[in-house]
Design an enzyme around this catalytic site. Structure first.
Site, PDB file in Angstrom:
ATOM      1  N   SER A  49      -1.549  16.201   8.589  1.00 46.70           N
ATOM      2  CA  SER A  49      -1.892  15.283   9.671  1.00 46.70           C
ATOM      3  C   SER A  49      -0.800  14.227   9.854  1.00 46.70           C
ATOM      4  O   SER A  49       0.348  14.558  10.109  1.00 46.70           O
ATOM      5  CB  SER A  49      -3.256  14.662   9.393  1.00 46.70           C
ATOM      6  N   ASP A 210      -6.808  19.938  12.271  1.00 45.29           N
ATOM      7  CA  ASP A 210      -6.259  19.127  11.187  1.00 45.29           C
ATOM      8  C   ASP A 210      -6.367  19.829   9.832  1.00 45.29           C
ATOM      9  O   ASP A 210      -7.437  20.285   9.438  1.00 45.29           O
ATOM     10  CB  ASP A 210      -7.038  17.808  11.143  1.00 45.29           C
TER      11      ASP A 210
END
Length: 360
Positions: A49, A210
């Site tokens: 991320s 993610d």
């Protein structure tokens, strides 16, 4: 610069694993700059991320020493975060809600994607081939890259590490794939940024979100698959906070509050927080993980607080820098080896080059 023990020297070299954390990535940068100031040479960087943004840019900059510590800091503090909330329509609340209903994400993520692509291009990086070590490097062929990012493939139900898994999972040549596209996929916080898609060579279209959904702090990334001891340490840097009830969740994810338009959003917020943080809270309690992890205090900054002020960003950066300095003041490579890796050494001296061969 080297560390010395028993007449032998050990280069100040390390691999690095950067956790997810959204806006808190600035704390990661502070820790990285402290490592650079201490003389560490960073070989490979893994990111999830927000950590994937930091990791790929640092890996790109390391080729030719294009950015010094001061430049790395300024670049991090100058990221136009407010513009990264690019709703489907420029209408407060309703714009994000439209994106959620139409694209499964409050925001498009296009502005962030363009910024990442541009910064990497400025450093001479477009595809993963630009981040590859030469073929003679002592690494497994699929791992010959300066950076790797973690992504969750919800279509095939697995954590993929790119570029390592492009060929195995998707049948694609990793050297030809876009670094910025992989980073954008890694930062697709569920329901905040719309997911990315990737089509395999066989035509299967995967939905990517993610990487933190499955592992927000994969400090094991660079551990040797043959079980032997490493030539140098892997340091982890995490800005993952402890969850302390509902207040902790709200502080982490203020950007998800538009979801409250849809009724049972509090449960959804808690679910997202647990997905991104819960697994790694348990993982960090393991001694062999905790001893090589730099934990940055970031509890006063929301993961999705894209309206954060420059002053608060600087404080977060300082927190990261201080955490790394404190970590290094007690870190001892030899003690780590003897405590957690002693069984891998046939001799009494862990510095014996006969006992330590390839990193991978």
């Amino acid at each position: 610069m080297t560390a010395r023990r028993s007449g032998k020297t050990q280069p100040l070299t390390a691999d690095l694993v950067l956790s997810g954390g959204g806006v808190r990535f600035v704390g990661l940068v502070g820790a990285v700059v402290a490592l650079m100031d201490a003389g560490y040479s960073l070989q490979r960087i893994s990111g999830v991320s927000g950590g994937s943004v930091v990791g790929t840019i640092l890996a790109a900059a390391s080729q030719g020493d294009q950015l010094g510590p001061a430049q790395v800091k300024e670049l991090a503090l100058s990221v136009p975060l407010r513009t990264w909330r690019d709703a489907a329509a420029p209408i407060p609340v309703l714009g994000p809600a439209l994106g959620f209903l139409r694209d499964s994400g409050l925001y498009r993520g296009d502005v962030a994607h363009d910024w990442i692509r541009g910064e990497l291009a400025n450093l001479g990086v477009r595809t993963w081939g630009d981040l590859a070590y030469e073929s003679g490097a002592s690494l497994l062929a699929e791992r010959r890259y300066r950076a790797v990012v973690s992504v969750t493939d919800v279509t095939t139900g697995q954590l993929v590490q790119l570029p390592w898994d492009y060929r195995r999972v998707y049948g694609l040549d990793p050297d030809e794939q876009s670094v910025a596209d992989a980073v954008r996929a890694s930062m697709s916080v569920p329901f905040f940024y719309r997911p990315r898609t990737l089509t395999s060579a066989s035509g299967l279209r995967s939905t990517l979100v993610d990487g933190g959904v499955l592992s927000n702090f994969p400090i094991y990334t660079f551990d040797r698959p043959d079980g032997r001891a490493p030539q140098w340490p892997t340091f982890g840097v995490t800005v993952v906070p402890e969850l302390s009830g509902d207040g902790g969740v709200n502080a982490m994810f203020p950007g998800l509050r538009p979801l409250r338009l849809f009724g049972q959003s509090r449960l959804l917020e808690n679910l997202i927080a647990t997905m991104l943080v819960g697994h790694d809270q348990t993982y960090l309690n393991q001694p062999w993980v905790s001893v090589r992890a730099i934990k940055v205090n970031s509890t006063d900054v929301g993961v999705l607080d894209f309206g954060i002020s420059r002053a608060r960003l600087e404080q977060l950066y300082d927190n990261g820098y201080t955490a790394a300095r404190e970590f290094l003041s007690t870190w001892d490579w030899w003690t780590y080896l003897q405590t957690f890796r002693a069984s891998h050494y046939p001799s009494d001296d862990p510095a014996d080059p006969a006992d330590v061969t390839l990193l991978d």
